[in-house]
Each structure stands twice: as C-alpha cells, then as structure tokens.
Design an enzyme around this catalytic site. Structure first.
Site, PDB file in Angstrom:
ATOM      1  N   LYS A 102      -4.219   7.693   6.503  1.00  0.00           N
ATOM      2  CA  LYS A 102      -3.630   6.347   6.494  1.00  0.00           C
ATOM      3  C   LYS A 102      -2.656   6.142   7.649  1.00  0.00           C
ATOM      4  CE  LYS A 102      -5.003   4.295   2.581  1.00  0.00           C
ATOM      5  NZ  LYS A 102      -4.046   3.929   1.610  1.00  0.00           N
ATOM      6  N   SER A 146       3.945   1.826  -1.129  1.00  0.00           N
ATOM      7  CA  SER A 146       4.583   2.130  -2.413  1.00  0.00           C
ATOM      8  C   SER A 146       3.534   2.573  -3.425  1.00  0.00           C
ATOM      9  CB  SER A 146       5.321   0.928  -2.998  1.00  0.00           C
ATOM     10  OG  SER A 146       5.791   0.098  -2.007  1.00  0.00           O
ATOM     11  N   TYR A 147       2.361   1.913  -3.354  1.00  0.00           N
ATOM     12  CA  TYR A 147       1.300   2.278  -4.291  1.00  0.00           C
ATOM     13  C   TYR A 147       0.883   3.743  -4.082  1.00  0.00           C
ATOM     14  CZ  TYR A 147      -3.232   2.304  -6.653  1.00  0.00           C
ATOM     15  OH  TYR A 147      -4.281   2.615  -7.469  1.00  0.00           O
ATOM     16  N   ASP A 148       0.646   4.081  -2.817  1.00  0.00           N
ATOM     17  CA  ASP A 148       0.238   5.454  -2.511  1.00  0.00           C
ATOM     18  C   ASP A 148       1.318   6.440  -2.935  1.00  0.00           C
ATOM     19  OD1 ASP A 148      -2.164   4.663  -1.499  1.00  0.00           O
ATOM     20  OD2 ASP A 148      -1.509   4.611   0.590  1.00  0.00           O
ATOM     21  N   CYS A 166      14.046 -32.358  -0.339  1.00  0.00           N
ATOM     22  CA  CYS A 166      13.301 -31.969   0.853  1.00  0.00           C
ATOM     23  C   CYS A 166      14.202 -32.031   2.083  1.00  0.00           C
ATOM     24  CB  CYS A 166      12.109 -32.907   1.021  1.00  0.00           C
ATOM     25  SG  CYS A 166      11.283 -32.695   2.605  1.00  0.00           S
ATOM     26  N   LYS A 203     -10.949   2.923   8.797  1.00  0.00           N
ATOM     27  CA  LYS A 203     -10.996   2.548   7.377  1.00  0.00           C
ATOM     28  C   LYS A 203     -10.756   1.047   7.325  1.00  0.00           C
ATOM     29  CE  LYS A 203      -9.244   3.825   2.839  1.00  0.00           C
ATOM     30  NZ  LYS A 203      -8.936   2.497   2.306  1.00  0.00           N
ATOM     31  N   TYR A 251     -21.346   1.829   5.943  1.00  0.00           N
ATOM     32  CA  TYR A 251     -20.847   3.171   6.260  1.00  0.00           C
ATOM     33  C   TYR A 251     -21.161   4.233   5.201  1.00  0.00           C
ATOM     34  CZ  TYR A 251     -17.061   1.427   3.293  1.00  0.00           C
ATOM     35  OH  TYR A 251     -16.368   0.879   2.262  1.00  0.00           O
ATOM     36  N   CYS A 298       7.747 -31.284  -1.773  1.00  0.00           N
ATOM     37  CA  CYS A 298       8.416 -32.546  -1.499  1.00  0.00           C
ATOM     38  C   CYS A 298       7.589 -33.667  -2.107  1.00  0.00           C
ATOM     39  CB  CYS A 298       8.515 -32.724   0.008  1.00  0.00           C
ATOM     40  SG  CYS A 298       8.948 -34.392   0.478  1.00  0.00           S
ATOM     41  N   GLU A 324     -18.259  -2.268   3.741  1.00  0.00           N
ATOM     42  CA  GLU A 324     -17.065  -3.072   3.505  1.00  0.00           C
ATOM     43  C   GLU A 324     -17.295  -4.525   3.904  1.00  0.00           C
ATOM     44  OE1 GLU A 324     -14.930  -1.027   2.230  1.00  0.00           O
ATOM     45  OE2 GLU A 324     -12.937  -1.965   2.282  1.00  0.00           O
ATOM     46  N   CYS A 343      13.081 -35.020   4.522  1.00  0.00           N
ATOM     47  CA  CYS A 343      13.180 -36.455   4.228  1.00  0.00           C
ATOM     48  C   CYS A 343      14.144 -36.790   3.093  1.00  0.00           C
ATOM     49  CB  CYS A 343      11.804 -37.026   3.900  1.00  0.00           C
ATOM     50  SG  CYS A 343      11.163 -36.487   2.306  1.00  0.00           S
ATOM     51  N   ASP A 366     -10.097  -2.590   6.017  1.00  0.00           N
ATOM     52  CA  ASP A 366      -9.314  -3.084   4.880  1.00  0.00           C
ATOM     53  C   ASP A 366      -9.979  -4.333   4.306  1.00  0.00           C
ATOM     54  OD1 ASP A 366      -7.371  -3.151   3.032  1.00  0.00           O
ATOM     55  OD2 ASP A 366      -5.750  -3.731   4.376  1.00  0.00           O
ATOM     56  N   ASP A 369       0.819  -1.217   0.000  1.00  0.00           N
ATOM     57  CA  ASP A 369       0.000   0.000   0.000  1.00  0.00           C
ATOM     58  C   ASP A 369       0.851   1.264   0.000  1.00  0.00           C
ATOM     59  OD1 ASP A 369      -1.968  -1.783   0.150  1.00  0.00           O
ATOM     60  OD2 ASP A 369      -2.638  -1.285   2.180  1.00  0.00           O
ATOM     61  N   CYS A 398       7.735 -38.705   4.260  1.00  0.00           N
ATOM     62  CA  CYS A 398       8.282 -37.444   4.764  1.00  0.00           C
ATOM     63  C   CYS A 398       7.702 -37.169   6.154  1.00  0.00           C
ATOM     64  CB  CYS A 398       7.930 -36.312   3.802  1.00  0.00           C
ATOM     65  SG  CYS A 398       8.510 -34.711   4.378  1.00  0.00           S
ATOM     66  N   GLU A 449     -13.945   7.499  11.626  1.00  0.00           N
ATOM     67  CA  GLU A 449     -14.250   6.068  11.776  1.00  0.00           C
ATOM     68  C   GLU A 449     -13.124   5.252  11.158  1.00  0.00           C
ATOM     69  OE1 GLU A 449     -17.520   5.044   8.924  1.00  0.00           O
ATOM     70  OE2 GLU A 449     -17.067   6.972   8.176  1.00  0.00           O
ATOM     71  N   ARG A 480     -17.271  -2.894  -6.319  1.00  0.00           N
ATOM     72  CA  ARG A 480     -16.990  -1.557  -6.823  1.00  0.00           C
ATOM     73  C   ARG A 480     -16.596  -1.574  -8.302  1.00  0.00           C
ATOM     74  NH1 ARG A 480     -12.591   2.465  -4.213  1.00  0.00           N
ATOM     75  NH2 ARG A 480     -11.207   0.769  -4.753  1.00  0.00           N
TER      76      ARG A 480
HETATM   77  S1  IVH Z   1     -16.336   6.086   2.585  1.00  0.00           S
HETATM   78  C1  IVH Z   1     -17.546   8.399  -1.194  1.00  0.00           C
HETATM   79  N1  IVH Z   1     -15.715   4.835   4.803  1.00  0.00           N
HETATM   80  O1  IVH Z   1     -11.933   2.771   1.323  1.00  0.00           O
HETATM   81  C2  IVH Z   1     -16.752   7.788  -0.107  1.00  0.00           C
HETATM   82  N2  IVH Z   1     -14.755   4.077   2.785  1.00  0.00           N
HETATM   83  O2  IVH Z   1     -10.143   4.271  -0.433  1.00  0.00           O
HETATM   84  C3  IVH Z   1     -17.049   6.364   0.059  1.00  0.00           C
HETATM   85  N3  IVH Z   1     -13.355   2.091   3.059  1.00  0.00           N
HETATM   86  O3  IVH Z   1     -13.804   2.380  -1.614  1.00  0.00           O
HETATM   87  C4  IVH Z   1     -16.104   5.667   0.921  1.00  0.00           C
HETATM   88  N4  IVH Z   1     -13.617   1.875   5.229  1.00  0.00           N
HETATM   89  O4  IVH Z   1     -13.727   0.429   0.084  1.00  0.00           O
HETATM   90  C5  IVH Z   1     -15.530   4.921   3.482  1.00  0.00           C
HETATM   91  N5  IVH Z   1     -15.300   3.776   6.828  1.00  0.00           N
HETATM   92  C6  IVH Z   1     -15.121   3.862   5.523  1.00  0.00           C
HETATM   93  C7  IVH Z   1     -14.314   2.956   4.823  1.00  0.00           C
HETATM   94  C8  IVH Z   1     -14.150   3.093   3.458  1.00  0.00           C
HETATM   95  C9  IVH Z   1     -13.040   1.369   4.148  1.00  0.00           C
HETATM   96  C10 IVH Z   1     -12.827   1.804   1.729  1.00  0.00           C
HETATM   97  C11 IVH Z   1     -13.879   1.705   0.664  1.00  0.00           C
HETATM   98  C12 IVH Z   1     -13.508   2.766  -0.327  1.00  0.00           C
HETATM   99  C13 IVH Z   1     -12.043   2.908  -0.077  1.00  0.00           C
HETATM  100  C14 IVH Z   1     -11.526   4.244  -0.490  1.00  0.00           C
END
Ligand code: IVH
Length: 718
Positions: free
Chosen positions: A328, A47-49, A435, A130, A240, A459, A188, A438, A132, A45, A465, A128, A151
């Site tokens: 994050k 590196s991606y971000d 192996c 997030k 959510y 193996c 989620e 064994c 995963d 995550d 084994c 709240e 999605r």
């Molecule tokens: S709100 C329009 N709330 O995070 C906004 N997203 O990176 C809708 N996610 O696609 C998203 N927990 O899969 C919201 N408490 C939370 C979340 C949440 C996980 C995920 C969700 C979203 C992604 C965005």
C-alpha cells in the site's frame, strides 16, 4: 484508538485484549458495511488497515479470541439485497497488505520458505498497480458474456450483468482462438479522474449528493437498478485475475494477463515481471512516482508469484492468497492549523464549509483549503448521525490543530483534530442559518421517509441568490422550460455580467429589448451580436411572453419540482395565481389548501414541503411579482380538452419513423396525455413501432390498446 497510542499487544492482559478485540471487531464490521453496502466509507483506508492489523495481532497473541465468525476472515460485507445474488464458483478473495519495504522482504521470504526453496533458486513475481475501484467477476461461456457479479462477501455477489454489458471496455464476446469453453475473468471497474469530476458536476447540477471519490462513484454507478444510469457513466475495466477457468491459456500470471489482452480486455500497461525484492521495490517506486499523472486512482502495488504451479502450491490462508500481497501507498497526511471556516454557496444553494488552513505540504502539494463536508461533519457526526471522531467533544473549531488528508486527486479533507492542542478560549463553530451570498434563510430539509434531516443546508433564496442566479437563469430559459431560442448558457452568462444590459433575474429577460432601445450603447454593436441576431433574439423572447403554465412552473427551478410535478401542479391548479395562493396558504399544515395539495395524485410530501418553502420566502414573492408583470402563463386545459387522448396515459415503444421520441412525448403532452415509461394497468394506449419488445407483452397482459405510429397520427389527426 490509533495504533501508536495502543498498548503493545504483548503487554495486554487477556481481559484487556478481549475488550479491545470486541470493540475493534464492531468497528471493522460497521466500516465494512458502510464501504461495501452503502458506498459511503466511514473510515479512511489507513485507519481501517490499522484496525485490521491490530485485530489480527490480538488474535495471534490470544488465539481464544478468534472464533469461526471472526471478522479477520471476512472479506467485505454481505450483498445489499436489491440485486439478485450470484454464488461465486471460485471465491473472490482479498489481499494481505504490506506497508514497508521490510514487509515486502518478509513476504518474499515467506513464499520461499513455504515452497522450501534453496538460497540460490530464483523466483519471479509480477508487480502491477492496485486499482482503487471495485472488483467484478465476468463469466464467459463459449466466449460469450453470460454473467457479471460484484465481490459481495467473497462467496456471493450481486448480479450486475445488465449493468456490466453497458461498459464499453467489457467485451460481450471474446476474440482469439484460445478462449476456453468457460472463462471467468476478474478485474477492477473504475472511473478516471476527469469522468469522475464530470459525474459530480452533473450530480451538483441536479442538486443530488456528490460522490466522495472515484471508487464510490464507480460502485454507485455500477450498482444501479436503472441500467441506463450505468450506461451514462463512463466506467472502465482492467482485467487482472480469474475465477473458474478449467483450461488455462498460459502457465504464468503474466502469460494469462497477456491472453486477456488478446481476448479483448484492457490490461494495465505498468505490469512488469520482477526477479527480486529489489526489482519489486523499484517497480513500486516507479508506479508511485507516476501515481499523480495516471488519470485514475491507485492505492498501492500488487505483487503476485508469477508461476501458476507455484500459486497452486502456495494456496490460501483465510481471506487472502499466500502468493500475492498488496504493497500500500502511505496515506498522504499532514498536520496544520485551521485558521477559518468559509462557507461557499453552490449552484443549487448548498452551503459547503471549506477549511482555510495554514498552508502545509501534503504529498508534495501545498494545501491551504480542505473540505469539511457539511455541518454535521464539523460537529463530529457522519451522514447517519454516528460519531466519527473519538474524544469529547468531537467537533472541529477554528484554531484547532488538524490532520489533513489528500488521497490521489480527491479534494483534501480535514480528517481529525488534536484536542490536546485546542486553544482554551475556542468556541464551537456556529454554522450559519442565513445564506452568506444573499441573506436568505438556509435550511436543512427533512426527509419525510427517514424522518432525518438532510446533511446539506441549503439557501432558500433561489433566483435572488447571486450564487445560484446564473444557473437558475440558464434553467429558466432552457429547452424544457421557457425554451427561448438564441438564449443559451453562453448568452445568459454574458448578460448576467454585462454592465449595460444586465440580466439578474427572469423578469430582466423580458425588459431586454426596451432597455436596449433606451441605452446609448447598443447590443448590436457588441462583439458576438449583430443587428440581425439581436432582432431574432428579441423576437424569440417576445414569443415566450405567454408560456405554457407547466413550463413556467418548471422553469422557476423550485427544488424537487421537475417536469412531471410541474405538469401535475399546472393541471391541478389551472392558473399560476391559484397555485401561488394555495402554496402560500398551505404553510399552515392544518389548512384545507395543504390537504388539497397533499391529496394530488403523484405529488409527494417532499414536493409539498419544497413548494411551501418557496412561496414562504418574501424574496421569491417579489421576484414573482416582477416576472408576472412581464409574462402571462397559459393554463394547460385550453389545448387539452378537445383532444382524443386528453387525460389518457400513453406509452411509446420501439422505433418511431416520423418523429423523435422527444417529439412524440411533447406532442402527446400538448394534446393533454400523460406519457409513461412502462406499461401497467393504468396505461390507456401503447404506440409501438418496429422492434417493440417486452412492452407488447405487458400490453397484452393488461389488455392495453396497441396502435402503430400511423395509427397514432390518424387518431390525433396530424
Ligand atoms: S488480485 C486472489 N490485482 O484489491 C487475488 N487485486 O484488496 C485477487 N485490486 O479484491 C486480487 N487491483 O478489488 C488484484 N491488480 C490487482 C488489483 C486488485 C485492485 C483489488 C481487488 C481485490 C482487492 C484486494
């Protein structure tokens, strides 16, 4: 290129920027597709971000780089094609990210200035966790669940309605008197840590690949064409957000989520209303401090403007709402030295490389072991053969300085290598081909369909084994194999470890009684046993000295040979000796035995390959010789030929009253019939009980004879 090494955007020429932009866009697109379509991330995550941030920064400094198709506007990747599509009436968007306290203050400031708010005016947010997992949109009409969609690319997702219906935390009907005519509830889907471990354990037992983390396991479990697989996985759901909702049940984010709770959803108990940046950050730290004990993965905290009227005014930019942001958690990384690579042998024979590290603290936990996944990962390639680490050469060696990542409760992994610190005399790691438990050959299977090697080296020692022996022995005596009463998992573990009456291989089971008689220390005197139970156990073992051939073959635990293949082989060869002779001779790909094996209907090339490999191991030959001194497998034909359903394909459907489905299947098979799960033109007979559904229609379509349970008993005379 990591962000810290990159040239500041302001110092780049347009040409440099264009080149870097092109590379980043390709990397992000590849990572998106791996993450969203294959559930197999190729980037972590952080590196991606970092790559996305750099891309956005480049586009900001050089607007010419941003075209209509820019990946910076895309959410995820197109759906993968195997499910029907559902177009989201309200797009499913993503969230912008904040990484520092400053980013959070900037976000709040942006919101305030966008709304033209005065200094003294207050504004409320929700905070709240997030979660995963993967997001899901549930559509309810008149309170009843009508569809569920992933999605996908944000515009169009996959229709996973039947799968979603198996999730107990997703109500089929909403309760409460304020449920609107149309309500799209989003949230989620995720897996708890304990359930995730259980799923991987079962994957291991079945010799299937394990999931890298709970998110992938949740995605893999939801997106199953076979709904029964989803149903068997304890997926959970937090609500959510929402999509189409013409009449809102409240005027604030908090109020809507409370309504979700009334309607029957689970909502996150850590959600809180906050009035300032300080409040938000305090909530962030509290949630972060509870992260390790929540029992499920979260990767940050989401802040949302509470008042819906303000959300509407703020609207969206490209892929994310202006009124929300994800703060994050930092990735938990540490640098240390790889001191050794140890190979562990799993119960299915998989050789797993484990990094032995100079102990280092990662996110508050001392780590001295980390996974290196498999042979290819050490060499620097992912499961698709793509390079995963920059630099030449990209491998991992003992003595290297490595970065270790620990994300939530997932096993720590060696993430990258600092090549500048590589000792001059280091050698590439030579993955063992024997192996370590064994000494048998450890090989990588070829997937005959893709023509690629399996990433896992296994193996071939099977029953000899020690790393695999206990689990294999359990399998040998299990219900669908030799089915020895009173000899379950516990007893196998006992005998395997018992110094007086050891059971190390199947043949030993059948010498237990004789050896016990010769022993001075008797089994009946040991804890957990008595004269009666010992007598019963020995009798049950005696009773299985002539096992049906198919059960015997299945019990050997040859890779890829499950019950069905075992039955096909038993029926085709008639005796174990014939199968064994064919298996040995078929090692020569040009042999007639190989051709015969290849031609058996229903036996695929993977099975043939596994069989040939099994019989090619000298260890297995010796073990079989010892076992066949004790037992005499019985051919199937003897019982089958006289029965009226011998050779017929039978399907059972609906409720059966006099027997369980398992019993029915066993009875039909005992009588020589093949039992199938669905009706096709190859079906000879459908046995339908009350409540039978679509299979009846299929039977009519294919002209298949239909009888009821009583009809079945009168047919087979039982
Ligand atoms: S709100 C329009 N709330 O995070 C906004 N997203 O990176 C809708 N996610 O696609 C998203 N927990 O899969 C919201 N408490 C939370 C979340 C949440 C996980 C995920 C969700 C979203 C992604 C965005």
């Amino acid at each position: 290129m990591s962000e810290s090494q990159a040239i500041p955007v302001a110092e780049l020429t347009q040409r440099q920027a264009r080149a870097e932009h092109k590379l980043l866009a390709a990397e992000i697109a590849a990572a998106d597709s791996a993450y969203f379509q294959d559930d197999q991330p190729i980037l972590d995550d952080a590196s991606y971000d970092a790559k996305r941030r750099r891309l956005v920064a480049l586009e900001k400094a050089f607007p010419v780089l941003k075209d209509a198709a820019s990946v910076s506007d895309k959410v995820g990747a197109k759906p993968s094609g195997k499910f029907a599509k559902i177009r989201h009436r309200v797009p499913m968007l993503s969230l912008g990210n904040a990484f520092t306290d400053e980013d959070v203050a900037d976000f709040v400031q942006r919101v305030r200035s966008f709304l033209g708010m005065k200094e003294e005016a207050g504004i409320a947010f929700t905070a709240e966790p997030k979660i995963d997992g993967l997001s899901l949109s549930l559509r309810y009409e008149k309170g009843a669940l009508v569809s569920a969609a992933t999605r996908g690319d944000g515009e169009e997702g996959e229709d996973v309605t039947s799968n979603a219906r198996t999730i107990s935390e997703i109500p089929h009907v909403l309760s409460g008197d304020d449920v609107p005519e149309i309500a799209e509830v989003r949230g989620e889907v995720y897996l708890g840590h304990v359930d995730f471990a259980g799923i991987n354990e079962r994957q291991r037992e079945k010799g299937l690949p394990e999931f890298a983390n709970p998110r992938n396991a949740a995605a893999g479990s939801l997106r199953q064409l076979d709904v029964s697989i989803t149903a068997a996985r304890p997926l959970r759901f937090f609500a959510y957000a929402w999509g189409e909702m013409p009449v809102m049940p409240a005027v604030t984010q908090f109020g809507v989520v409370e309504a979700f709770k009334r309607w029957g959803f689970r909502t996150n108990p850590l959600m809180k209303r906050c009035e300032s940046v300080e409040d938000l950050l305090e909530r962030y730290r509290l949630i972060e401090s509870q992260r390790a004990t929540l029992g499920y993965d979260i990767d940050g905290v989401v802040y949302k403007v509470d008042e819906l009227a303000l959300q509407t005014r703020l609207g969206f930019v490209a892929r994310a709402p202006r009124w929300a942001i994800a703060h994050k958690f930092p990735a938990e990384l540490a640098t240390t030295v790889l001191e050794a690579i140890e190979i562990q042998v799993g119960r299915t024979g998989a050789l797993s490389p484990v990094a032995k590290l100079r102990p280092v603290t990662v996110g508050g936990v001392v780590v001295s072991n980390a996974t290196l996944h498999n042979e290819d990962y050490i060499r620097g390639f992912d499961s698709k053969g793509e390079r995963i680490r920059d630099g030449e050469p990209p491998d991992i060696r003992v003595g290297d300085t490595v970065t270790v990542k620990r994300a939530g409760d997932v096993i720590p992994r060696v993430q990258s290598v600092d090549l500048s610190k590589r000792p001059a005399n280091s050698q590439p790691y030579a993955f063992p081909t024997l192996c370590p438990a064994c000494g048998s050959h450890a090989t990588r299977e070829m997937n005959p369909r893709s023509g690629k090697e399996d990433a896992v080296r296994r193996c071939t020692g099977g029953l000899i084994c020690p790393a695999q022996a206990v689990e294999r022995l359990k399998h040998f005596v299990s219900r669908d194999a030799l089915d020895i009463d009173g000899l379950g998992d516990k007893q196998i573990e006992f005998f395997h470890a018992d110094p007086d009456l050891p059971v190390k291989e199947p043949a030993d089971i059948f010498t237990l009684a004789r050896r016990d008689a010769e022993n001075f220390k008797k089994l009946r005197d040991k804890e957990g046993f008595g004269s009666q139970s010992v007598a019963k156990l020995f009798a049950a073992i005696e009773d299985r000295r002539q096992p049906p051939l198919n059960r015997f073959i299945f019990g050997l635990g040859i890779r890829h040979i499950g019950e069905t293949n075992a039955r096909l082989l038993a029926r085709h060869y008639g005796s174990f000796e014939a199968l064994r002779a064919a298996g040995i001779a078929a090692a020569d790909p040009a042999s007639p035995e190989r051709q015969e094996l290849d031609a058996i209907d229903g036996v695929g090339p993977t099975v043939v390959e596994a069989l040939v490999q099994f019989f090619a191991e000298a260890h297995n030959e010796q073990l079989l010789d010892r076992l066949l001194e004790q037992v005499v497998p019985q051919p199937l034909e003897a019982v089958a030929s006289v029965s009226p359903v011998a050779g017929k394909t039978v399907v059972f459907t609906g409720a059966l009253e006099q027997m369980t489905r398992d019993e029915a299947k066993a009875m039909a098979e005992r009588l020589g019939a093949k039992v199938a799960g669905s009706v096709s033109s190859k079906t000879d007979l459908l046995v339908a009980g009350p409540g039978a559904g679509s299979k009846l229609k299929d039977a009519a379509k294919h002209g298949v004879q239909v009888i009821d349970e009583a009809g079945w008993f009168s047919l087979v005379g039982g």
